[in-house]
Design an enzyme around this catalytic site. Sequence first.
Site, PDB file in Angstrom:
ATOM      1  N   ARG A 106      17.647   2.454 -40.521  1.00  0.00           N
ATOM      2  CA  ARG A 106      17.922   1.939 -39.291  1.00  0.00           C
ATOM      3  C   ARG A 106      16.543   1.607 -38.483  1.00  0.00           C
ATOM      4  O   ARG A 106      16.887   0.468 -37.693  1.00  0.00           O
ATOM      5  CB  ARG A 106      18.802   2.900 -38.651  1.00  0.00           C
ATOM      6  CG  ARG A 106      19.553   2.397 -37.299  1.00  0.00           C
ATOM      7  CD  ARG A 106      20.486   3.330 -36.725  1.00  0.00           C
ATOM      8  NE  ARG A 106      21.122   2.691 -35.610  1.00  0.00           N
ATOM      9  CZ  ARG A 106      21.013   3.371 -34.243  1.00  0.00           C
ATOM     10  NH1 ARG A 106      20.367   4.629 -34.065  1.00  0.00           N
ATOM     11  NH2 ARG A 106      21.611   2.686 -33.332  1.00  0.00           N
ATOM     12  N   HIS A 122      16.218  -2.357 -36.957  1.00  0.00           N
ATOM     13  CA  HIS A 122      15.968  -2.523 -35.382  1.00  0.00           C
ATOM     14  C   HIS A 122      14.627  -3.275 -35.132  1.00  0.00           C
ATOM     15  O   HIS A 122      14.720  -3.765 -34.174  1.00  0.00           O
ATOM     16  CB  HIS A 122      16.180  -1.347 -34.636  1.00  0.00           C
ATOM     17  CG  HIS A 122      17.838  -0.977 -34.649  1.00  0.00           C
ATOM     18  ND1 HIS A 122      18.265  -0.511 -33.309  1.00  0.00           N
ATOM     19  CD2 HIS A 122      18.585  -0.884 -35.635  1.00  0.00           C
ATOM     20  CE1 HIS A 122      19.610  -0.227 -33.630  1.00  0.00           C
ATOM     21  NE2 HIS A 122      19.773  -0.452 -34.841  1.00  0.00           N
ATOM     22  N   SER A 124       7.189  -3.243 -33.104  1.00  0.00           N
ATOM     23  CA  SER A 124       7.354  -3.128 -31.648  1.00  0.00           C
ATOM     24  C   SER A 124       8.218  -2.156 -31.278  1.00  0.00           C
ATOM     25  O   SER A 124       8.379  -1.553 -30.209  1.00  0.00           O
ATOM     26  CB  SER A 124       7.737  -4.677 -31.083  1.00  0.00           C
ATOM     27  OG  SER A 124       8.926  -5.147 -31.652  1.00  0.00           O
ATOM     28  N   ASP A 149      30.204   7.029 -43.588  1.00  0.00           N
ATOM     29  CA  ASP A 149      30.944   6.812 -44.879  1.00  0.00           C
ATOM     30  C   ASP A 149      31.175   8.359 -45.263  1.00  0.00           C
ATOM     31  O   ASP A 149      30.755   9.096 -46.040  1.00  0.00           O
ATOM     32  CB  ASP A 149      29.749   6.487 -45.859  1.00  0.00           C
ATOM     33  CG  ASP A 149      30.565   6.063 -47.103  1.00  0.00           C
ATOM     34  OD1 ASP A 149      31.840   6.128 -47.372  1.00  0.00           O
ATOM     35  OD2 ASP A 149      29.730   5.822 -48.305  1.00  0.00           O
ATOM     36  N   GLU A 178      11.381  -1.448 -26.257  1.00  0.00           N
ATOM     37  CA  GLU A 178      12.574  -1.440 -27.148  1.00  0.00           C
ATOM     38  C   GLU A 178      13.164  -0.131 -27.167  1.00  0.00           C
ATOM     39  O   GLU A 178      14.342  -0.005 -27.512  1.00  0.00           O
ATOM     40  CB  GLU A 178      12.148  -2.313 -28.394  1.00  0.00           C
ATOM     41  CG  GLU A 178      11.889  -3.775 -28.401  1.00  0.00           C
ATOM     42  CD  GLU A 178      11.351  -4.034 -29.582  1.00  0.00           C
ATOM     43  OE1 GLU A 178      11.842  -3.675 -30.717  1.00  0.00           O
ATOM     44  OE2 GLU A 178      10.526  -4.998 -29.779  1.00  0.00           O
ATOM     45  N   ASP A 235      25.236   5.115 -52.124  1.00  0.00           N
ATOM     46  CA  ASP A 235      26.083   4.804 -53.165  1.00  0.00           C
ATOM     47  C   ASP A 235      26.872   3.552 -52.703  1.00  0.00           C
ATOM     48  O   ASP A 235      26.775   2.950 -51.712  1.00  0.00           O
ATOM     49  CB  ASP A 235      26.818   5.793 -53.789  1.00  0.00           C
ATOM     50  CG  ASP A 235      27.594   6.541 -52.693  1.00  0.00           C
ATOM     51  OD1 ASP A 235      28.160   5.899 -51.540  1.00  0.00           O
ATOM     52  OD2 ASP A 235      27.723   7.839 -52.541  1.00  0.00           O
ATOM     53  N   HIS A 280      25.271   1.198 -44.461  1.00  0.00           N
ATOM     54  CA  HIS A 280      26.183   2.452 -43.802  1.00  0.00           C
ATOM     55  C   HIS A 280      26.567   3.530 -44.667  1.00  0.00           C
ATOM     56  O   HIS A 280      27.562   4.314 -44.171  1.00  0.00           O
ATOM     57  CB  HIS A 280      27.280   1.672 -42.968  1.00  0.00           C
ATOM     58  CG  HIS A 280      26.841   0.604 -41.834  1.00  0.00           C
ATOM     59  ND1 HIS A 280      27.460  -0.026 -41.116  1.00  0.00           N
ATOM     60  CD2 HIS A 280      25.444   0.639 -41.248  1.00  0.00           C
ATOM     61  CE1 HIS A 280      26.888  -0.462 -40.073  1.00  0.00           C
ATOM     62  NE2 HIS A 280      25.824  -0.140 -40.176  1.00  0.00           N
ATOM     63  N   THR A 281      26.277   3.205 -45.918  1.00  0.00           N
ATOM     64  CA  THR A 281      26.762   4.384 -46.739  1.00  0.00           C
ATOM     65  C   THR A 281      26.332   5.627 -46.330  1.00  0.00           C
ATOM     66  O   THR A 281      26.656   6.798 -47.065  1.00  0.00           O
ATOM     67  CB  THR A 281      26.505   4.035 -48.347  1.00  0.00           C
ATOM     68  OG1 THR A 281      27.034   4.980 -49.175  1.00  0.00           O
ATOM     69  CG2 THR A 281      25.015   3.714 -48.531  1.00  0.00           C
ATOM     70  N   VAL A 312      14.269  -7.693 -33.711  1.00  0.00           N
ATOM     71  CA  VAL A 312      13.540  -7.685 -32.347  1.00  0.00           C
ATOM     72  C   VAL A 312      12.127  -8.376 -32.681  1.00  0.00           C
ATOM     73  O   VAL A 312      11.446  -7.359 -33.003  1.00  0.00           O
ATOM     74  CB  VAL A 312      13.808  -6.738 -31.532  1.00  0.00           C
ATOM     75  CG1 VAL A 312      13.427  -7.201 -30.018  1.00  0.00           C
ATOM     76  CG2 VAL A 312      15.398  -6.254 -31.359  1.00  0.00           C
ATOM     77  N   ASN A 319      18.960   1.337 -28.942  1.00  0.00           N
ATOM     78  CA  ASN A 319      17.895   2.063 -29.545  1.00  0.00           C
ATOM     79  C   ASN A 319      17.796   3.638 -29.218  1.00  0.00           C
ATOM     80  O   ASN A 319      16.872   4.271 -29.579  1.00  0.00           O
ATOM     81  CB  ASN A 319      16.504   1.451 -29.490  1.00  0.00           C
ATOM     82  CG  ASN A 319      16.498   0.192 -30.340  1.00  0.00           C
ATOM     83  OD1 ASN A 319      17.159   0.049 -31.406  1.00  0.00           O
ATOM     84  ND2 ASN A 319      15.584  -0.576 -29.969  1.00  0.00           N
TER      85      ASN A 319
END
Length: 323
Positions: free
Chosen positions: A60, A64, A74, A241, A86, A249, A190-191, A68, A92
């Site tokens: 993630r 992110h 950064s 998930d 940031e 997966d 997002h798993t 940006v 964040n």
Amino acid sequence: MAIPKLVLACILLFVLQQVNSQGLKTDFYKKTCPSLESVVHATTAKYISRVPSFAAALLRMHFHDCFVRGCDGSVLISSTSNNTAERDSIPNRSLRGFQVIDAVKSAVERQCPGRVSCADILALVARDAVSLINGPSWPVPLGRRDGRVSNATEALFGLPPPFFNATQLIAAFASKNLTVKDLVVLSGSHTIGFSQCSTITSRLYNFTGVGDSDPSMDSNYVAALKRKCSPTDRTSIIQMDPGSSQSFDVNYYATVQKRRGLFQADAALLTNNETNAYVTKHSTSSATSSFFKDFATSMVKMGNIQVLTGSAGEIRRICSAIN
């Protein structure tokens, strides 16, 4: 006929992005830091073995960073008395794993002082973190330079929020030269990982302002989430998930197909023909190898967003501070 300045600026930005991404190569540090990837992998593995959930956090963080100002590290810069960076922007504040990046950077600096950018380290760590939990791996083109600007407001408006619909998501990804397929493939990240109840409170309790729930979400799932998240709960952790949040997966796609995607952005994948078709095709375990291949391809593309190369930017000595 003269070309409008705005059009010309867009053309130049696109050309610069293509030139920059072509400046990256997997063997960039072959002579200047030949042990780089082994050092990164060994240090990352120490953390992932103790805290597997860091894999989602580091992936993630890379996303992110890239969305940006491009993949320039950064997001790693700390705020100062005269600048809110940031990493302190609202989207964040839940980022984790900065200590992993700092540890990897320190290990790399001992071997190759002043050679390797924090942006490259973050890209490598994200790849290794995913592969260490039995997810896909991919070649990481290297040669990024570190940015010298980090602004919280840019992160607030530059990151696609979890309540975006399909049209908004497609536009956000297109602005980074990523396709509709890249959108649905990268959503598959997002798993793994967790979120906080605060991210879905309105979806559960006040979706249209009249105390209702999002009708696109499975009613049984709504009831289950309400048992975990009260209307005022801002901190409890929920799986993105369910039952598979630490396994990389295709279960995420099966979850989305059942209308149990945690975010509106997950549910939005069912509202577009192309993304819906991908979700349907990859909702069974037999599609794992296809998803892994696609994910690797899209991650390389994402890692090329607006990179700084050559003499642009700098090589930070400490990832959290501009030189």
